[in-house]
Design an enzyme around this catalytic site. Structure first.
Site, PDB file in Angstrom:
ATOM      1  N   THR A   1      36.407 -17.868 -42.088  1.00 49.15           N
ATOM      2  CA  THR A   1      35.684 -16.722 -42.681  1.00 49.15           C
ATOM      3  C   THR A   1      36.530 -15.447 -42.699  1.00 49.15           C
ATOM      4  O   THR A   1      36.151 -14.471 -43.354  1.00 49.15           O
ATOM      5  CB  THR A   1      34.417 -16.411 -41.870  1.00 49.15           C
ATOM      6  OG1 THR A   1      34.829 -16.001 -40.544  1.00 49.15           O
ATOM      7  CG2 THR A   1      33.509 -17.625 -41.759  1.00 49.15           C
TER       8      THR A   1
ATOM      9  N   ASP B   1      51.455 -16.672 -32.951  1.00 45.27           N
ATOM     10  CA  ASP B   1      52.110 -17.969 -32.762  1.00 45.27           C
ATOM     11  C   ASP B   1      53.620 -17.804 -32.624  1.00 45.27           C
ATOM     12  O   ASP B   1      54.259 -18.469 -31.811  1.00 45.27           O
ATOM     13  CB  ASP B   1      51.795 -18.905 -33.936  1.00 45.27           C
ATOM     14  CG  ASP B   1      50.366 -19.444 -33.868  1.00 45.27           C
ATOM     15  OD1 ASP B   1      49.698 -19.233 -32.832  1.00 45.27           O
ATOM     16  OD2 ASP B   1      49.922 -20.065 -34.848  1.00 45.27           O
TER      17      ASP B   1
ATOM     18  N   ASP C   1      52.360 -16.224 -38.753  1.00 45.05           N
ATOM     19  CA  ASP C   1      51.364 -15.875 -37.724  1.00 45.05           C
ATOM     20  C   ASP C   1      52.078 -15.198 -36.549  1.00 45.05           C
ATOM     21  O   ASP C   1      52.843 -15.820 -35.811  1.00 45.05           O
ATOM     22  CB  ASP C   1      50.639 -17.141 -37.261  1.00 45.05           C
ATOM     23  CG  ASP C   1      49.478 -16.794 -36.332  1.00 45.05           C
ATOM     24  OD1 ASP C   1      48.343 -17.177 -36.647  1.00 45.05           O
ATOM     25  OD2 ASP C   1      49.710 -16.126 -35.295  1.00 45.05           O
TER      26      ASP C   1
ATOM     27  N   ARG D   1      40.855 -13.778 -35.424  1.00 44.34           N
ATOM     28  CA  ARG D   1      40.282 -13.834 -36.761  1.00 44.34           C
ATOM     29  C   ARG D   1      39.861 -15.274 -37.031  1.00 44.34           C
ATOM     30  O   ARG D   1      40.683 -16.191 -36.947  1.00 44.34           O
ATOM     31  CB  ARG D   1      41.372 -13.416 -37.758  1.00 44.34           C
ATOM     32  CG  ARG D   1      40.886 -13.206 -39.135  1.00 44.34           C
ATOM     33  CD  ARG D   1      42.003 -12.715 -40.002  1.00 44.34           C
ATOM     34  NE  ARG D   1      42.915 -13.780 -40.396  1.00 44.34           N
ATOM     35  CZ  ARG D   1      43.707 -13.719 -41.435  1.00 44.34           C
ATOM     36  NH1 ARG D   1      43.722 -12.635 -42.180  1.00 44.34           N
ATOM     37  NH2 ARG D   1      44.507 -14.712 -41.751  1.00 44.34           N
TER      38      ARG D   1
HETATM   39  O1  LIG Z   1      43.636  -7.977 -40.663  1.00 46.58           O
HETATM   40  P1  LIG Z   1      43.069  -9.313 -40.288  1.00 46.58           P
HETATM   41  O2  LIG Z   1      42.730 -10.135 -41.492  1.00 46.58           O
HETATM   42  O3  LIG Z   1      41.938  -9.213 -39.313  1.00 46.58           O
HETATM   43  O4  LIG Z   1      44.244 -10.146 -39.602  1.00 46.58           O
HETATM   44  C1  LIG Z   1      45.105  -9.591 -38.664  1.00 46.58           C
HETATM   45  C2  LIG Z   1      44.852 -10.182 -37.295  1.00 46.58           C
HETATM   46  O5  LIG Z   1      45.274 -11.560 -37.272  1.00 46.58           O
HETATM   47  C3  LIG Z   1      46.199 -11.758 -36.210  1.00 46.58           C
HETATM   48  O6  LIG Z   1      45.565 -12.115 -35.028  1.00 46.58           O
HETATM   49  P2  LIG Z   1      44.984 -13.582 -34.776  1.00 46.58           P
HETATM   50  O7  LIG Z   1      43.585 -13.701 -35.255  1.00 46.58           O
HETATM   51  O8  LIG Z   1      45.945 -14.597 -35.323  1.00 46.58           O
HETATM   52  O9  LIG Z   1      44.928 -13.667 -33.206  1.00 46.58           O
HETATM   53  P3  LIG Z   1      46.147 -13.799 -32.180  1.00 46.58           P
HETATM   54  O10 LIG Z   1      46.777 -12.456 -32.093  1.00 46.58           O
HETATM   55  O11 LIG Z   1      45.490 -14.228 -30.926  1.00 46.58           O
HETATM   56  O12 LIG Z   1      47.091 -14.828 -32.722  1.00 46.58           O
HETATM   57  C4  LIG Z   1      46.863 -10.401 -36.102  1.00 46.58           C
HETATM   58  O13 LIG Z   1      47.547 -10.219 -34.901  1.00 46.58           O
HETATM   59  C5  LIG Z   1      45.710  -9.451 -36.295  1.00 46.58           C
HETATM   60  O14 LIG Z   1      44.984  -9.169 -35.121  1.00 46.58           O
HETATM   61  O1  LIG Z   2      49.978 -12.797 -42.171  1.00 50.11           O
HETATM   62  C1  LIG Z   2      49.219 -12.749 -41.186  1.00 50.11           C
HETATM   63  C2  LIG Z   2      47.839 -12.458 -41.315  1.00 50.11           C
HETATM   64  C3  LIG Z   2      47.077 -12.419 -40.212  1.00 50.11           C
HETATM   65  N1  LIG Z   2      47.621 -12.670 -38.996  1.00 50.11           N
HETATM   66  C4  LIG Z   2      48.945 -12.951 -38.853  1.00 50.11           C
HETATM   67  O2  LIG Z   2      49.425 -13.172 -37.732  1.00 50.11           O
HETATM   68  N2  LIG Z   2      49.696 -13.004 -39.968  1.00 50.11           N
HETATM   69 MG   LIG Z   3      47.494 -15.324 -34.508  1.00 49.31          MG
END
Ligand SMILES: O=P(O)(O)OC[C@H]1O[C@H](OP(=O)(O)OP(=O)(O)O)[C@H](O)[C@@H]1O
Ligand SMILES: O=c1cc[nH]c(=O)[nH]1
Ligand SMILES: [Mg+2]
Length: 209
Positions: free
Chosen positions: A108, A203, A200, A104
């Protein structure tokens, strides 16, 4: 309209509390996510079809039940979805696993797709899209559109924690998709994090910042 199930089993709720706590370190966080994923899979598979099978117990011939062999596909959204796959596979070991890579954009909140690799027969499978977090809903929405574009017909979504905004987006865009949650939280903050949430997920699972 798709159904929303909050799986409020006490074991799931108990473990989620420790997953949420910022005192929980990477090792324990990973273990707990794995355990909750397995418990959620137990609930999600409640309606899997059975068929009759004749067996011989040491005592008599008997009519018993076995799973009717419905084909299942697990689709974790990278990265964080990976943390839930092994837990689900403990209960559904024959499932095939496809991967959708999305992150994400932090400014944005729009999803950016960087990878996709799926079983060739996704149209015949019952697919379970897996991601710990459903925040704005953009990532899951994009992943589900990608699957449908490639022929998927039968999709469910499984998340540890969701915000109301994400649930609404999936219900609107994909009324055919049932949603299974460990918890439905209060809201999103200005950075798009779920409140109270767990921070997160990627992370915390992988020890990055
Ligand atoms: O509903 P949304 O607003 O789209 O957010 C949720 C997304 O954000 C996080 O991923 P992230 O972008 O942090 O990627 P990652 O899993 O690589 O950390 C999470 O694991 C989802 O995929
Ligand atoms: O709270 C949140 C929102 C998006 N992605 C995450 O990992 N945590
Ligand atoms: Mg993430």
């Amino acid at each position: 309209m798709g159904n929303v199930f909050v799986l409020d089993h006490p074991l799931i709720q108990h473990k989620l509390t420790y997953i949420r706590s910022k005192e929980t370190g990477t090792k324990e966080f990973r273990e707990l996510v794995d355990e909750v994923a397995m418990l959620m899979a137990f609930e999600i598979t409640r309606n899997l079809p059975l068929q009759d099978k004749t067996i011989h117990t040491p005592v008599v011939e008997a009519q018993a039940k076995v799973l009717s062999g419905k084909k299942i596909g697990l689709i974790p959204i990278l990265r964080a979805g990976l943390g839930m796959v092994d837990g689900v596979l403990k209960l559904i070991p024959a499932a095939k696993v496809g991967h959708v890579g999305l992150y994400r954009d932090p400014e944005t909140f729009q999803p950016v797709e960087y990878y996709i690799k799926l079983p060739s027969d996704i149209n015949e499978r019952e697919l379970i899209v897996i991601d710990p977090m459903l925040a704005t809903g953009g990532s899951a929405n994009d992943a589900i559109h990608s699957l449908k574009k490639r022929g998927a017909e039968n999709i469910r979504l499984m998340c540890l924690i969701a915000a109301p905004e994400g649930v609404e987006m999936i219900k609107e865009e994909h009324p055919d998709v049932d949603i299974y949650l460990g918890a439905l939280d209060e809201k999103l903050d200005e950075k798009g994090y779920i409140v109270p949430g767990l921070g997160d997920a990627g992370d915390r699972l992988f020890g990055t910042k």
